[in-house]
Design an enzyme around this catalytic site. Structure first.
Site, PDB file in Angstrom:
ATOM      1  N   HIS A 274       0.805  -1.229   0.000  1.00  0.00           N
ATOM      2  CA  HIS A 274       0.000   0.000   0.000  1.00  0.00           C
ATOM      3  C   HIS A 274       0.839   1.281   0.000  1.00  0.00           C
ATOM      4  O   HIS A 274       0.660   2.174  -0.828  1.00  0.00           O
ATOM      5  CB  HIS A 274      -0.886   0.046   1.248  1.00  0.00           C
ATOM      6  CG  HIS A 274      -1.727  -1.162   1.457  1.00  0.00           C
ATOM      7  ND1 HIS A 274      -2.904  -1.374   0.791  1.00  0.00           N
ATOM      8  CD2 HIS A 274      -1.561  -2.240   2.265  1.00  0.00           C
ATOM      9  CE1 HIS A 274      -3.454  -2.510   1.196  1.00  0.00           C
ATOM     10  NE2 HIS A 274      -2.649  -3.055   2.082  1.00  0.00           N
TER      11      HIS A 274
HETATM   12  C1  BDR Z   1      -2.281   0.682   5.754  1.00  0.00           C
HETATM   13  O1  BDR Z   1      -2.398   0.175   7.066  1.00  0.00           O
HETATM   14  C2  BDR Z   1      -1.168  -0.274   7.539  1.00  0.00           C
HETATM   15  O2  BDR Z   1      -1.317  -1.509   8.168  1.00  0.00           O
HETATM   16  C3  BDR Z   1      -0.243  -0.297   6.349  1.00  0.00           C
HETATM   17  O3  BDR Z   1       1.081   0.011   6.731  1.00  0.00           O
HETATM   18  C4  BDR Z   1      -0.806   0.743   5.437  1.00  0.00           C
HETATM   19  O4  BDR Z   1      -0.298   2.025   5.736  1.00  0.00           O
HETATM   20  C5  BDR Z   1      -3.093  -0.188   4.815  1.00  0.00           C
HETATM   21  O5  BDR Z   1      -4.429  -0.203   5.208  1.00  0.00           O
END
Ligand code: BDR
Ligand code: CA
Length: 349
Positions: A274
């Site tokens: 992400h």
């Molecule tokens: C986001 O949530 C975190 O767990 C990850 O690092 C990312 O920033 C994805 O939903």
């Protein structure tokens, strides 16, 4: 890298509002070039995918990484800060200062994602110790100093809960015009991941996200609609390992941890990186397709808490007196994204 469905099975996934899929629009985010690198602060909760995002930024001459600031999110903030220091050290970037920020949300419960990222935030990885310590003034004061000292306006890539950014805006409102763009990972047009309504970074501090989306700053939101297309698999992990470098081995180990977890959870053979989508967008002008939306954050305490309500329907926006306040990521070229990451890691020690 949260557990997901096997997005490969969906073909070219699209933003999925049931009624009005907003058309692609020109990006408003700037992008750096090696001749004119973009001054950037990453605000992060490392974090498996945060670690890869930081690696991508460290390796990219298109960006001038001013600092990594930390926020409690995926793990407790002390772990996140230590991870940031150690990652930068491993990536050969001890020149980048680290400062610790908020331990938890402005209001309400502390939300963690240690089931996704492990208790330390970086799975089972044992990162080599770093020589540096976090800066004593803390994240908000360091960001403020860097923004006011910078000859050019600064971009911020928040890739964790938005607590530090909301505090920055509240404590130093006069600096807002010096922030060129906020390119954040969080939210979604469609479904959430932590709840059916909400994505983790927004759910972890909806009030802070509300401050940021109402701030009037130019914002790009890389939500789950696009980040679930930014996928690594076993082959990519192997390619990272084959680089034979310290950084490549770390990225491979973090990716393998996420892949293993996703396989166990849902049978998925991929893992979404992400956070790296925000950094990629600031490097490559045409990698991510965006559409303009008005994004509002649900701060109520019902089942939709933390939802990003994305409205792109022109008539409705007009009727309600709303204007679009964000570019929202809707499509990314997955192969190009993976190549970008691999080439970046090939440049790291
Ligand atoms: C986001 O949530 C975190 O767990 C990850 O690092 C990312 O920033 C994805 O939903
Ligand atoms: Ca993160």
């Amino acid at each position: 890298m949260s557990a997901g469905f096997n997005a490969e099975d969906l073909g070219r996934a699209r933003a999925v509002p049931a009624f009005h899929p907003s058309p692609a629009s020109d990006r408003t985010a700037p992008f750096g070039t090696p001749e004119r690198p973009l001054p950037l602060i990453i605000d992060s909760d490392p974090g498996l995918d945060d670690a890869l995002a930081i690696g991508l930024a460290c390796a990219s001459p298109e960006l001038r990484l001013l600092a990594v600031t930390t926020v409690g999110g995926n793990a407790d903030v002390a772990h996140c800060t230590e991870n940031a220091l150690r990652l930068l050290h491993a990536y050969g970037r001890d020149d980048v200062p680290v400062a610790e920020g908020a331990a938890g949300a402005l209001l309400g419960d502390v939300v963690r994602a240690t089931d996704v990222h492990g208790l330390s935030g970086v799975g089972n990885a044992q990162l080599p110790e770093a020589p540096n310590s976090p800066r004593p003034e803390g994240a908000i004061a360091l960001m403020a100093q860097l923004i006011s000292d910078s000859p050019e306006p600064v971009c911020i890539a928040p890739i964790g809960p938005l607590t530090n950014i909301a505090l920055l805006l509240r404590l130093y409102p006069r600096l807002a015009p010096r922030v060129e763009h906020v390119c954040l990972m969080g939210g979604s047009i469609g479904e959430g991941n932590t709840t059916a309504a909400a994505e983790f970074n927004i759910l972890a501090d909806p009030e802070a996200a509300d401050v940021v989306f109402r701030s009037g700053l130019p914002i790009t939101m890389m939500g789950l609609d696009v980040t679930h297309q930014a996928l690594l698999d076993r082959r990519s992990a192997q390619q990272l390992r084959t680089l034979g470098t310290r950084s490549g081995a770390i990225a491979a180990e973090l990716t393998e941890f996420a892949l293993e977890r996703n396989l166990g959870w849902s049978g998925s053979t991929t893992s979404a990186v992400h956070d790296a989508v925000t950094i990629a967008h600031l490097l490559v002008p045409d990698l991510v397709t965006v559409a303009r939306y008005h994004v509002a954050v649900e701060t109520g305490h019902g089942p939709a808490r933390g939802r990003t309500v994305c409205d792109g329907l022109p008539n409705r926006l007009r009727r309600r007196g709303f204007e679009a306040n964000a570019d929202v990521g809707i499509l990314i070229d997955r192969d190009r994204f993976v190549r970008l990451l691999l080439y970046a890691y090939a440049r790291l020690p």
